[in-house]
Design an enzyme around this catalytic site. Structure first.
Site, short mmCIF file in Angstrom:
data_model
loop_
_atom_site.label_atom_id
_atom_site.label_comp_id
_atom_site.label_asym_id
_atom_site.label_seq_id
_atom_site.Cartn_x
_atom_site.Cartn_y
_atom_site.Cartn_z
N ARG A 69 14.51 4.48 0.39
CA ARG A 69 13.92 5.45 -0.72
C ARG A 69 14.44 7.09 -0.43
O ARG A 69 14.65 7.06 0.80
CB ARG A 69 12.27 5.63 -0.66
CG ARG A 69 11.66 4.50 -0.87
CD ARG A 69 10.17 4.70 -0.85
NE ARG A 69 9.85 5.09 0.31
CZ ARG A 69 8.28 5.23 0.88
NH1 ARG A 69 7.58 4.90 -0.09
NH2 ARG A 69 8.20 5.55 2.05
N ARG A 127 10.76 9.68 -2.40
CA ARG A 127 9.65 9.83 -1.62
C ARG A 127 9.61 11.21 -1.16
O ARG A 127 10.72 11.91 -0.82
CB ARG A 127 9.56 9.04 -0.40
CG ARG A 127 8.46 9.25 0.57
CD ARG A 127 7.03 8.91 -0.03
NE ARG A 127 5.95 8.84 0.88
CZ ARG A 127 5.31 9.80 1.63
NH1 ARG A 127 5.74 11.08 1.18
NH2 ARG A 127 4.38 9.47 2.38
N GLU A 165 -3.38 6.93 -0.77
CA GLU A 165 -2.94 5.70 -0.99
C GLU A 165 -3.46 4.99 -2.33
O GLU A 165 -4.71 5.21 -2.30
CB GLU A 165 -2.84 4.58 0.19
CG GLU A 165 -1.86 5.36 1.30
CD GLU A 165 -0.51 5.54 1.01
OE1 GLU A 165 0.13 4.76 0.32
OE2 GLU A 165 0.13 6.10 1.94
#
Length: 287
Positions: A154, A104, A112
């Site tokens: 992440r 990320r 999104e």
């Protein structure tokens, strides 16, 4: 000389002499032509040696850079190849770094795509397509900050497709993302904020959307978005000051009560004491 002079020859001799001159002239012409061709060939070779290639130095440099395109691995915390673009600010890499294959990008938030809460936000497809065109199947450098992973496991990183470009900054500068600062990863916060202002001032990318489309973005304390769309973290903004304490309600003032005067204690009656019997005088006892 006399023999070669055609004026002293008969008819046949004169014809033979003319043929000889013709053959000689042809021979000289052929020899001159071959020599000319040799000179031309030599000059062509010299020109080829002295003339640079059709590619300009800039084109040659570009070709060399393209052929040797890569990054200096010693400058980064890790390097990997982008195998898949999940969305504009999230990619999968190979090989795994610290056992993690999803990255990320720090400091940015692209609209999104198929989010369970926010759905498909305006300009999300454009951001995803741009990241795919720039990073997919490319080797990138990864630079970490203080916090290396988020609660979704992440990797959090600044991503470099070349040594001269931070892709996080590019997304902001081109208007594909908005600034999203999460403490403690604020190493390049000022640099990224300046990149966003460039895009905002130019109305570039998502900053050119309508007010309704901007309101559909995730709230990141940038003057767009709404509380209806939230995600995994809260932007790192200064918390509002706490409200002043509510003063207690005023108490009613009571008037002073007069102090009662002391009451005299009534005297208590003394109970009568029994009188002991008196002894009789002796006279009376004899009687």
């Amino acid at each position: 000389m006399f023999i070669c002079n055609p004026f002293y020859m008969d008819g046949e001799g004169r014809q033979a002499w003319l043929k000889y001159l013709v053959v000689l002239a042809v021979t000289i012409s052929l020899l001159a032509g071959c020599e000319g061709l040799g000179v031309y060939a030599n000059s062509s070779e010299e020109e080829a040696e002295s003339t640079p290639s059709s590619n300009t130095p800039a084109e040659q440099t570009t070709a060399k850079t393209t052929a040797n395109q890569g990054i200096d691995e010693s400058r980064y915390d890790a390097t990997a190849t982008v195998t898949r673009v999940v969305e504009g600010d999230t990619v999968d890499i190979s090989p795994a770094v610290q056992g993690i294959t999803r990255v990320r990008f720090i400091g940015v938030d692209t609209p999104e795509i198929e989010d369970p809460i926010c759905g498909n936000q305006p300009y999300g497809d454009e951001a995803s397509t741009y990241t795919k065109s720039r990073l997919e199947n490319q080797e990138v450098g990864l630079e970490f900050d203080v916090q290396k992973t988020d609660r979704y496991d992440r990797l959090l990183a600044y991503v470099y497709p070349t040594d001269d470009e931070m892709f996080n900054e590019t997304l902001l500068k081109e208007g594909y993302a908005q600034l999203a600062t999460f403490r403690p990863n604020v190493k390049y916060d000022e640099r990224l904020s300046a990149a966003q202002e460039v895009a905002r001032a130019a109305g570039r990318g998502l900053w050119g959307l309508s007010a309704e489309e901007l309101a559909a973005q995730t709230y990141r304390a940038n003057g767009i978005g709404s509380a209806n769309c939230t995600d995994e973290q809260t932007p790192a903004t200064n918390p509002p000051p706490p409200p002043p304490p509510t003063p207690p309600p005023p108490q009613p003032t009571l008037s002073p009560q007069p102090t009662p005067s002391p009451q005299p204690i009534p005297p208590q009656p003394v109970p009568p004491q029994p009188v002991p019997p008196q002894p009789l005088p002796p006279e009376d006892q004899q009687q």
